[in-house]
Design a protein around this motif. Structure first.
Motif, mmCIF file in Angstrom:
data_model
loop_
_atom_site.group_PDB
_atom_site.id
_atom_site.type_symbol
_atom_site.label_atom_id
_atom_site.label_comp_id
_atom_site.label_asym_id
_atom_site.label_seq_id
_atom_site.Cartn_x
_atom_site.Cartn_y
_atom_site.Cartn_z
ATOM 1 N N GLU A 141 0.807 -1.222 0.000
ATOM 2 C CA GLU A 141 0.000 0.000 0.000
ATOM 3 C C GLU A 141 0.839 1.272 0.000
ATOM 4 O O GLU A 141 0.626 2.150 -0.807
ATOM 5 C CB GLU A 141 -0.953 0.007 1.199
ATOM 6 N N GLY A 142 1.766 1.373 0.942
ATOM 7 C CA GLY A 142 2.456 2.647 1.089
ATOM 8 C C GLY A 142 3.961 2.530 1.235
ATOM 9 O O GLY A 142 4.531 1.435 1.296
ATOM 10 N N LEU A 143 4.596 3.682 1.302
ATOM 11 C CA LEU A 143 6.045 3.767 1.383
ATOM 12 C C LEU A 143 6.591 3.129 2.668
ATOM 13 O O LEU A 143 7.638 2.482 2.641
ATOM 14 C CB LEU A 143 6.483 5.233 1.285
ATOM 15 N N THR A 144 5.879 3.272 3.780
ATOM 16 C CA THR A 144 6.361 2.659 5.029
ATOM 17 C C THR A 144 6.318 1.129 4.927
ATOM 18 O O THR A 144 7.183 0.452 5.470
ATOM 19 C CB THR A 144 5.563 3.133 6.262
ATOM 20 N N ASP A 145 5.326 0.600 4.215
ATOM 21 C CA ASP A 145 5.263 -0.846 3.980
ATOM 22 C C ASP A 145 6.458 -1.285 3.137
ATOM 23 O O ASP A 145 7.108 -2.292 3.429
ATOM 24 C CB ASP A 145 3.961 -1.229 3.258
ATOM 25 N N LYS A 146 6.736 -0.522 2.100
ATOM 26 C CA LYS A 146 7.860 -0.830 1.207
ATOM 27 C C LYS A 146 9.172 -0.838 1.988
ATOM 28 O O LYS A 146 9.996 -1.741 1.826
ATOM 29 C CB LYS A 146 7.914 0.200 0.079
ATOM 30 N N LYS A 147 9.368 0.153 2.848
ATOM 31 C CA LYS A 147 10.591 0.231 3.644
ATOM 32 C C LYS A 147 10.728 -0.975 4.574
ATOM 33 O O LYS A 147 11.817 -1.518 4.744
ATOM 34 C CB LYS A 147 10.620 1.529 4.455
ATOM 35 N N GLN A 148 9.615 -1.382 5.174
ATOM 36 C CA GLN A 148 9.641 -2.526 6.093
ATOM 37 C C GLN A 148 10.006 -3.815 5.348
ATOM 38 O O GLN A 148 10.815 -4.604 5.821
ATOM 39 C CB GLN A 148 8.272 -2.667 6.787
ATOM 40 N N VAL A 149 9.438 -4.015 4.178
ATOM 41 C CA VAL A 149 9.746 -5.205 3.374
ATOM 42 C C VAL A 149 11.203 -5.169 2.923
ATOM 43 O O VAL A 149 11.913 -6.178 2.991
ATOM 44 C CB VAL A 149 8.790 -5.322 2.164
ATOM 45 N N ASN A 150 11.657 -4.010 2.471
ATOM 46 C CA ASN A 150 13.046 -3.881 2.004
ATOM 47 C C ASN A 150 14.056 -4.215 3.092
ATOM 48 O O ASN A 150 15.156 -4.673 2.796
ATOM 49 C CB ASN A 150 13.308 -2.474 1.462
ATOM 50 N N LYS A 151 13.688 -3.983 4.359
ATOM 51 C CA LYS A 151 14.594 -4.290 5.462
ATOM 52 C C LYS A 151 14.899 -5.784 5.536
ATOM 53 O O LYS A 151 15.998 -6.161 5.903
ATOM 54 C CB LYS A 151 13.965 -3.884 6.808
ATOM 55 N N VAL A 152 13.905 -6.617 5.216
ATOM 56 C CA VAL A 152 14.062 -8.050 5.470
ATOM 57 C C VAL A 152 14.367 -8.902 4.238
ATOM 58 O O VAL A 152 14.929 -9.976 4.384
ATOM 59 C CB VAL A 152 12.832 -8.639 6.210
ATOM 60 N N ILE A 153 14.022 -8.449 3.038
ATOM 61 C CA ILE A 153 14.237 -9.300 1.866
ATOM 62 C C ILE A 153 15.707 -9.339 1.470
ATOM 63 O O ILE A 153 16.460 -8.403 1.703
ATOM 64 C CB ILE A 153 13.360 -8.894 0.659
ATOM 65 N N ALA A 154 16.082 -10.465 0.866
ATOM 66 C CA ALA A 154 17.473 -10.656 0.444
ATOM 67 C C ALA A 154 17.531 -11.090 -1.011
ATOM 68 O O ALA A 154 18.427 -11.811 -1.416
ATOM 69 C CB ALA A 154 18.142 -11.690 1.341
ATOM 70 N N GLU A 155 16.563 -10.676 -1.793
ATOM 71 C CA GLU A 155 16.581 -10.957 -3.220
ATOM 72 C C GLU A 155 15.988 -9.765 -3.943
ATOM 73 O O GLU A 155 15.387 -8.891 -3.336
ATOM 74 C CB GLU A 155 15.819 -12.240 -3.554
ATOM 75 N N GLU A 156 16.191 -9.763 -5.241
ATOM 76 C CA GLU A 156 15.726 -8.638 -6.036
ATOM 77 C C GLU A 156 14.235 -8.777 -6.322
ATOM 78 O O GLU A 156 13.806 -9.695 -7.015
ATOM 79 C CB GLU A 156 16.496 -8.589 -7.355
ATOM 80 N N ILE A 157 13.473 -7.883 -5.732
ATOM 81 C CA ILE A 157 12.024 -7.844 -5.944
ATOM 82 C C ILE A 157 11.643 -6.391 -6.189
ATOM 83 O O ILE A 157 12.059 -5.501 -5.451
ATOM 84 C CB ILE A 157 11.250 -8.362 -4.713
ATOM 85 N N THR A 158 10.856 -6.164 -7.214
ATOM 86 C CA THR A 158 10.334 -4.825 -7.456
ATOM 87 C C THR A 158 9.155 -4.630 -6.522
ATOM 88 O O THR A 158 8.210 -5.425 -6.537
ATOM 89 C CB THR A 158 9.873 -4.677 -8.918
ATOM 90 N N ILE A 159 9.202 -3.592 -5.701
ATOM 91 C CA ILE A 159 8.104 -3.312 -4.768
ATOM 92 C C ILE A 159 7.363 -2.079 -5.265
ATOM 93 O O ILE A 159 7.960 -1.016 -5.439
ATOM 94 C CB ILE A 159 8.620 -3.106 -3.336
#
Length: 118
Positions: free
Chosen positions: A13-31
């Motif tokens: 939904e939002g930028l804060t969600d994107k930031k939270q996901v980016n903290k934990v993922i370890a592969e290339e995913i377009t968010i």
């Protein structure tokens, strides 16, 4: 079309969600952030820009009324998408603890930084 090499796209939904996901993922995913509701024109643009028909799509939205509404809309438009759910205990993706979010993402075959799985 954006071609960043990623074959996976996650819709949040939002930028804060994107930031939270980016903290934990370890592969290339377009968010991709929808910033709430999604009109037909905006969705069509997103579909084309990110090539959503040809990629693995994950839908990760808040467990609140607006997130549930968005999930239903995206489910209709992207029947091949895989749904990722955060516990209603946390309600929002942005407030879900990193270790909990990492476990949910791993269950969907998304690589995460192992530090969050301890």
């Amino acid at each position: 079309m954006i071609t960043d090499g990623s074959e996976k796209v996650m819709i949040v939904e939002g930028l804060t969600d994107k930031k939270q996901v980016n903290k934990v993922i370890a592969e290339e995913i377009t968010i991709v952030c929808t910033n709430g509701t999604l009109g037909v024109e905006r969705f069509d643009h997103m579909l084309e820009e990110y090539g959503l028909d040809d990629k693995d799509v994950y839908i990760l939205v808040d467990e609140d009324p607006s997130g549930i509404k968005l999930r239903k809309q995206l489910a209709r438009e992207l029947p091949h998408a895989e749904h990722v759910y955060v516990s209603s205990e946390y309600r929002e993706v942005a407030t879900t603890p990193e270790n909990v979010l990492a476990q949910v993402l791993v269950s969907k075959r998304i690589a995460v930084n192992p530090i969050f799985l301890i």
